[in-house]
Motif scaffolding. Structure first.
Motif, PDB file in Angstrom:
ATOM      1  N   CYS A 166       3.389  -7.608  -7.620  1.00  0.00           N
ATOM      2  CA  CYS A 166       3.672  -8.382  -6.405  1.00  0.00           C
ATOM      3  C   CYS A 166       5.033  -8.013  -5.812  1.00  0.00           C
ATOM      4  N   ILE A 167       5.072  -7.799  -4.496  1.00  0.00           N
ATOM      5  CA  ILE A 167       6.336  -7.497  -3.824  1.00  0.00           C
ATOM      6  C   ILE A 167       6.853  -8.715  -3.048  1.00  0.00           C
ATOM      7  N   CYS A 168       6.250  -9.873  -3.289  1.00  0.00           N
ATOM      8  CA  CYS A 168       6.650 -11.115  -2.609  1.00  0.00           C
ATOM      9  C   CYS A 168       7.182 -12.126  -3.629  1.00  0.00           C
ATOM     10  N   ASN A 169       8.140 -11.694  -4.437  1.00  0.00           N
ATOM     11  CA  ASN A 169       8.641 -12.545  -5.518  1.00  0.00           C
ATOM     12  C   ASN A 169       9.748 -13.494  -5.090  1.00  0.00           C
ATOM     13  N   ALA A 170      10.451 -13.176  -4.027  1.00  0.00           N
ATOM     14  CA  ALA A 170      11.553 -14.023  -3.572  1.00  0.00           C
ATOM     15  C   ALA A 170      11.659 -13.925  -2.060  1.00  0.00           C
ATOM     16  N   THR A 171      11.964 -15.062  -1.432  1.00  0.00           N
ATOM     17  CA  THR A 171      12.054 -15.125   0.020  1.00  0.00           C
ATOM     18  C   THR A 171      13.425 -15.633   0.438  1.00  0.00           C
ATOM     19  N   LEU A 172      14.029 -14.952   1.411  1.00  0.00           N
ATOM     20  CA  LEU A 172      15.300 -15.401   1.981  1.00  0.00           C
ATOM     21  C   LEU A 172      15.067 -15.762   3.444  1.00  0.00           C
ATOM     22  N   ILE A 173      15.423 -16.986   3.798  1.00  0.00           N
ATOM     23  CA  ILE A 173      15.413 -17.414   5.192  1.00  0.00           C
ATOM     24  C   ILE A 173      16.853 -17.660   5.602  1.00  0.00           C
ATOM     25  N   SER A 174      17.370 -16.819   6.461  1.00  0.00           N
ATOM     26  CA  SER A 174      18.750 -16.947   6.915  1.00  0.00           C
ATOM     27  C   SER A 174      18.780 -17.758   8.200  1.00  0.00           C
ATOM     28  N   SER A 225      -6.977  -5.392   0.563  1.00  0.00           N
ATOM     29  CA  SER A 225      -7.614  -6.237   1.576  1.00  0.00           C
ATOM     30  C   SER A 225      -6.823  -6.322   2.882  1.00  0.00           C
ATOM     31  N   GLY A 226      -5.496  -6.066   2.801  1.00  0.00           N
ATOM     32  CA  GLY A 226      -4.654  -6.219   3.976  1.00  0.00           C
ATOM     33  C   GLY A 226      -4.290  -7.650   4.277  1.00  0.00           C
ATOM     34  N   GLN A 227      -4.557  -8.543   3.314  1.00  0.00           N
ATOM     35  CA  GLN A 227      -4.300  -9.972   3.519  1.00  0.00           C
ATOM     36  C   GLN A 227      -3.638 -10.569   2.285  1.00  0.00           C
ATOM     37  N   CYS A 228      -2.594 -11.360   2.487  1.00  0.00           N
ATOM     38  CA  CYS A 228      -1.923 -12.028   1.372  1.00  0.00           C
ATOM     39  C   CYS A 228      -2.824 -13.104   0.783  1.00  0.00           C
ATOM     40  N   CYS A 229      -2.869 -13.155  -0.551  1.00  0.00           N
ATOM     41  CA  CYS A 229      -3.620 -14.233  -1.202  1.00  0.00           C
ATOM     42  C   CYS A 229      -2.735 -14.970  -2.208  1.00  0.00           C
ATOM     43  N   LEU A 230      -1.411 -14.882  -2.010  1.00  0.00           N
ATOM     44  CA  LEU A 230      -0.456 -15.537  -2.914  1.00  0.00           C
ATOM     45  C   LEU A 230      -0.751 -15.159  -4.360  1.00  0.00           C
ATOM     46  N   CYS A 231      -0.853 -13.869  -4.610  1.00  0.00           N
ATOM     47  CA  CYS A 231      -1.297 -13.365  -5.911  1.00  0.00           C
ATOM     48  C   CYS A 231      -0.237 -13.540  -7.000  1.00  0.00           C
ATOM     49  N   ASP A 232      -0.693 -13.394  -8.241  1.00  0.00           N
ATOM     50  CA  ASP A 232       0.174 -13.424  -9.415  1.00  0.00           C
ATOM     51  C   ASP A 232       0.257 -12.051 -10.057  1.00  0.00           C
ATOM     52  N   SER A 233       0.017 -11.022  -9.278  1.00  0.00           N
ATOM     53  CA  SER A 233       0.020  -9.660  -9.799  1.00  0.00           C
ATOM     54  C   SER A 233       1.407  -9.259 -10.301  1.00  0.00           C
ATOM     55  N   GLU A 234       1.451  -8.467 -11.367  1.00  0.00           N
ATOM     56  CA  GLU A 234       2.721  -7.939 -11.857  1.00  0.00           C
ATOM     57  C   GLU A 234       3.366  -7.008 -10.832  1.00  0.00           C
ATOM     58  N   LYS A 262       0.825  -1.202   0.000  1.00  0.00           N
ATOM     59  CA  LYS A 262       0.000   0.000   0.000  1.00  0.00           C
ATOM     60  C   LYS A 262       0.857   1.249   0.000  1.00  0.00           C
ATOM     61  N   ARG A 263       1.915   1.258   0.797  1.00  0.00           N
ATOM     62  CA  ARG A 263       2.820   2.418   0.873  1.00  0.00           C
ATOM     63  C   ARG A 263       3.473   2.692  -0.478  1.00  0.00           C
ATOM     64  N   LEU A 264       3.783   1.625  -1.204  1.00  0.00           N
ATOM     65  CA  LEU A 264       4.465   1.739  -2.491  1.00  0.00           C
ATOM     66  C   LEU A 264       3.491   1.911  -3.659  1.00  0.00           C
ATOM     67  N   ASN A 265       2.205   2.051  -3.339  1.00  0.00           N
ATOM     68  CA  ASN A 265       1.159   2.229  -4.360  1.00  0.00           C
ATOM     69  C   ASN A 265       1.127   1.079  -5.366  1.00  0.00           C
ATOM     70  N   LYS A 266       1.273  -0.136  -4.867  1.00  0.00           N
ATOM     71  CA  LYS A 266       1.241  -1.309  -5.726  1.00  0.00           C
ATOM     72  C   LYS A 266      -0.200  -1.770  -5.952  1.00  0.00           C
ATOM     73  N   ASN A 267      -0.451  -2.216  -7.158  1.00  0.00           N
ATOM     74  CA  ASN A 267      -1.785  -2.715  -7.514  1.00  0.00           C
ATOM     75  C   ASN A 267      -1.859  -4.208  -7.212  1.00  0.00           C
ATOM     76  N   THR A 268      -1.942  -4.525  -5.935  1.00  0.00           N
ATOM     77  CA  THR A 268      -2.023  -5.918  -5.496  1.00  0.00           C
ATOM     78  C   THR A 268      -3.253  -6.100  -4.617  1.00  0.00           C
ATOM     79  N   PRO A 269      -3.792  -7.315  -4.576  1.00  0.00           N
ATOM     80  CA  PRO A 269      -4.954  -7.557  -3.703  1.00  0.00           C
ATOM     81  C   PRO A 269      -4.690  -7.220  -2.242  1.00  0.00           C
ATOM     82  N   CYS A 270      -3.465  -7.497  -1.769  1.00  0.00           N
ATOM     83  CA  CYS A 270      -3.183  -7.274  -0.348  1.00  0.00           C
ATOM     84  C   CYS A 270      -3.155  -5.793   0.012  1.00  0.00           C
TER      85      CYS A 270
END
Length: 202
Positions: free
Chosen positions: A173-181, A162-171, A151-159
């Motif tokens: 999307c800011i959840c494209n890669a995950t790092l677990i250290s 809605s405020g909830q992740c839906c594992l979207c396929d939006s262009e 929302k802060r970045l003005n992204k056109n995503t469902p979350c």
């Protein structure tokens, strides 16, 4: 949750954790830790912004590479400089009590620097980022951190709506890669984790 147990778990995994009740003490620690002549890359972080850490480092003479401080056409170059700096500062989307650091990115500039390229890493985060285990840490990153960031970045995503992740396929999307250290990598010399006893960032 016992902070000391978390610090012990992080230490066992090879991290260098520190806890501070007050942000002033944490900032003093960070500014004493990073040499004045060092170059510093900074990932997109509301926590770093709230603390004013980027400005403090720049004002005292450090070369600070942060894409939030430059125009869009210069961002790719700054990403490269940040990813090869002497130090890299980031927050975390979540930190498990077991000692896992979780970050999710759209462009992966931040998580790539956190995984390889910079030998000295510094995570700075509020105690609100702590989650009981790895599963809840990933859930926090997706459902608590990502929606307000989108929302802060003005992204056109469902979350963003809605405020909830839906594992979207939006262009957007800011959840494209995950790092677990789970541990510092073999390339890294120091990975500090500074936890502040207040709510910071998302």
């Amino acid at each position: 949750m016992q902070i000391q147990n978390l610090l012990n778990n992080l230490t066992k995994r090879g991290f260098k954790p520190h806890y501070f009740d007050a942000r002033k003490d944490a900032l003093d620690f960070v500014l004493n830790l990073i040499p004045q002549g060092a170059s510093v890359g900074i990932g997109g972080s509301m926590t770093v912004k709230e603390l004013g850490l980027d400005n403090m480092l720049a004002k005292r003479g450090n070369s600070v590479y942060s894409h939030s401080l430059v125009s869009p056409e210069l961002r790719d170059k700054v990403y490269q400089l940040a990813g090869s700096a002497d130090w890299y500062i980031s927050s975390a989307n979540a930190l498990s009590e077991e000692g896992d650091v979780v970050n999710i990115d759209g462009s992966a500039n931040r998580i790539s620097a956190l995984a390889f390229g910079v030998k000295n890493i510094l995570y700075v985060l509020g105690s609100n980022k702590i989650s009981p285990d790895l599963a809840s840490a990933i859930d926090r990153a997706r459902n608590i951190a990502a929606p307000p960031n989108a929302k802060r970045l003005n992204k056109n995503t469902p979350c963003a709506t809605s405020g909830q992740c839906c594992l979207c396929d939006s262009e957007d999307c800011i959840c494209n890669a995950t790092l677990i250290s789970h541990h510092p990598t073999r390339y890294q010399e120091n990975v500090y984790i500074v936890i502040i006893g207040e709510s910071l960032g998302y």
